[in-house]
Design an enzyme around this catalytic site. Structure first.
Site, mmCIF file in Angstrom:
data_model
loop_
_atom_site.group_PDB
_atom_site.id
_atom_site.type_symbol
_atom_site.label_atom_id
_atom_site.label_comp_id
_atom_site.label_asym_id
_atom_site.label_seq_id
_atom_site.Cartn_x
_atom_site.Cartn_y
_atom_site.Cartn_z
ATOM 1 N N ARG A 108 29.515 -33.437 13.575
ATOM 2 C CA ARG A 108 28.527 -33.730 14.621
ATOM 3 C C ARG A 108 28.590 -35.223 14.922
ATOM 4 N NH1 ARG A 108 25.654 -29.796 17.161
ATOM 5 N NH2 ARG A 108 25.410 -28.618 15.236
ATOM 6 N N SER A 166 43.816 -39.676 8.096
ATOM 7 C CA SER A 166 43.301 -41.031 8.299
ATOM 8 C C SER A 166 41.905 -41.181 7.708
ATOM 9 C CB SER A 166 43.208 -41.361 9.803
ATOM 10 O OG SER A 166 44.430 -41.148 10.461
ATOM 11 N N ASP A 168 32.697 -45.670 14.522
ATOM 12 C CA ASP A 168 32.105 -46.412 15.640
ATOM 13 C C ASP A 168 31.457 -45.408 16.587
ATOM 14 O OD1 ASP A 168 34.088 -45.294 17.181
ATOM 15 O OD2 ASP A 168 35.050 -47.187 17.745
ATOM 16 N N ARG A 181 19.778 -35.304 20.792
ATOM 17 C CA ARG A 181 20.633 -35.952 19.774
ATOM 18 C C ARG A 181 19.944 -37.179 19.176
ATOM 19 N NH1 ARG A 181 25.821 -35.182 18.792
ATOM 20 N NH2 ARG A 181 25.904 -33.849 20.616
ATOM 21 N N GLY A 219 32.469 -44.181 19.303
ATOM 22 C CA GLY A 219 33.387 -43.285 19.993
ATOM 23 C C GLY A 219 33.757 -42.095 19.114
ATOM 24 N N HIS A 251 39.717 -37.998 8.722
ATOM 25 C CA HIS A 251 40.163 -37.206 9.872
ATOM 26 C C HIS A 251 41.537 -36.615 9.580
ATOM 27 C CE1 HIS A 251 40.198 -35.818 13.966
ATOM 28 N NE2 HIS A 251 41.445 -36.261 14.072
HETATM 29 C C1 GAR Z 1 38.634 -32.274 6.674
HETATM 30 O O1 GAR Z 1 39.977 -32.028 6.968
HETATM 31 C C2 GAR Z 1 38.092 -33.407 7.516
HETATM 32 O O2 GAR Z 1 39.011 -34.402 7.775
HETATM 33 C C3 GAR Z 1 37.755 -32.676 8.780
HETATM 34 O O3 GAR Z 1 37.110 -31.517 8.324
HETATM 35 C C4 GAR Z 1 37.735 -31.119 7.102
HETATM 36 C C5 GAR Z 1 36.653 -30.813 6.090
HETATM 37 O O4 GAR Z 1 37.163 -30.065 5.040
HETATM 38 N N1 GAR Z 1 36.937 -33.478 9.639
HETATM 39 C C6 GAR Z 1 37.119 -33.562 10.953
HETATM 40 O O5 GAR Z 1 37.922 -32.877 11.562
HETATM 41 C C7 GAR Z 1 36.208 -34.542 11.667
HETATM 42 N N2 GAR Z 1 36.683 -34.779 12.988
HETATM 43 P P1 GAR Z 1 36.247 -29.737 3.759
HETATM 44 O O6 GAR Z 1 34.892 -29.268 4.269
HETATM 45 O O7 GAR Z 1 36.999 -28.659 3.050
HETATM 46 O O8 GAR Z 1 36.156 -31.013 2.952
#
Ligand code: GAR
Length: 197
Positions: A90, A135, A140, A64, A142, A108
């Site tokens: 990632r 959200s 960060d 990573r 985490g 998110h």
């Molecule tokens: C979105 O809902 C974004 O918040 C989520 O992936 C989707 C991407 O959609 N991200 C996560 O879950 C990160 N933890 P898209 O490729 O159609 O824009």
């Protein structure tokens, strides 16, 4: 004018909405490059808008840390004011977060700190909650634990599938993301006051 590098892993529908918003000359941010950890389907939006791309496949690196160092080098080439994770699935090593914080934000599909991680919509459905949310946070080291910049509640409807709920969540996510970037560009949000712990 805020220079953005946007990172994606999938279809990039939220990226597309941002690209459309940034077409307005009044909008104070421009996407200068789009990066991914794979040959993401969302690169089609980059092509449609004539924006350069880079991909750094995770599998091509020993660990990573070395993958993250190459991502960081690619990002820095574009000298962005802000890095936007938009469906980037990632986790960066702490070295990359430290190098870019607090100028890296993430969207998110849940009302953080509820349901962090890769399956925010699925986890909310399985938990049987009546409402979830969307959200935008500062990244960060985490998992979805950084300072919250914007968020909004979204009801879970009877009969919702993961796909139907995610579609409604994304509508809100797009609006929050576009508004948050506007607020950062105009100084209404000062990221230096939101440094992750
Ligand atoms: C979105 O809902 C974004 O918040 C989520 O992936 C989707 C991407 O959609 N991200 C996560 O879950 C990160 N933890 P898209 O490729 O159609 O824009």
């Amino acid at each position: 004018m805020l220079k953005l590098v946007v990172l994606i892993s999938g279809g990039g529908s939220n990226l597309r909405a941002l690209l459309e918003a940034a077409r307005d000359t009044e909008y104070p941010a421009r996407v200068v490059a789009i990066g991914a950890d794979r040959e993401a389907d969302g690169f089609e939006h980059a092509e449609a808008f004539g924006i350069p791309t880079f991909s750094v496949p995770f599998g091509g690196f020993a660990d990573r840390e070395s993958w993250g160092a190459e991502m960081l080098a690619q990002i820095r080439q574009w000298q962005p004011d802000l890095v936007v994770l938009s469906g980037f699935m990632r986790l960066f090593p702490a070295s990359v977060v430290d190098a870019l914080a607090p100028h890296m934000i993430n969207t998110h599909p849940a009302y953080l700190p509820e349901f962090p991680g890769a399956h925010g919509v699925r986890d909310a459905l399985r938990a049987g909650v009546e409402q979830t949310g969307a959200s935008v946070i500062v990244v960060d080291s985490g998992v979805d634990s950084g300072p919250i910049l914007a968020q909004e509640r979204i009801p879970v409807l009877p009969g919702d599938s993961e796909a139907s709920l995610h579609d409604r969540v994304k509508v809100v996510e797009r609006r929050l993301l576009i508004q948050t970037i506007l607020d950062i560009a105009t100084g209404r949000i000062d990221l230096t006051e939101k440094s992750p712990a």
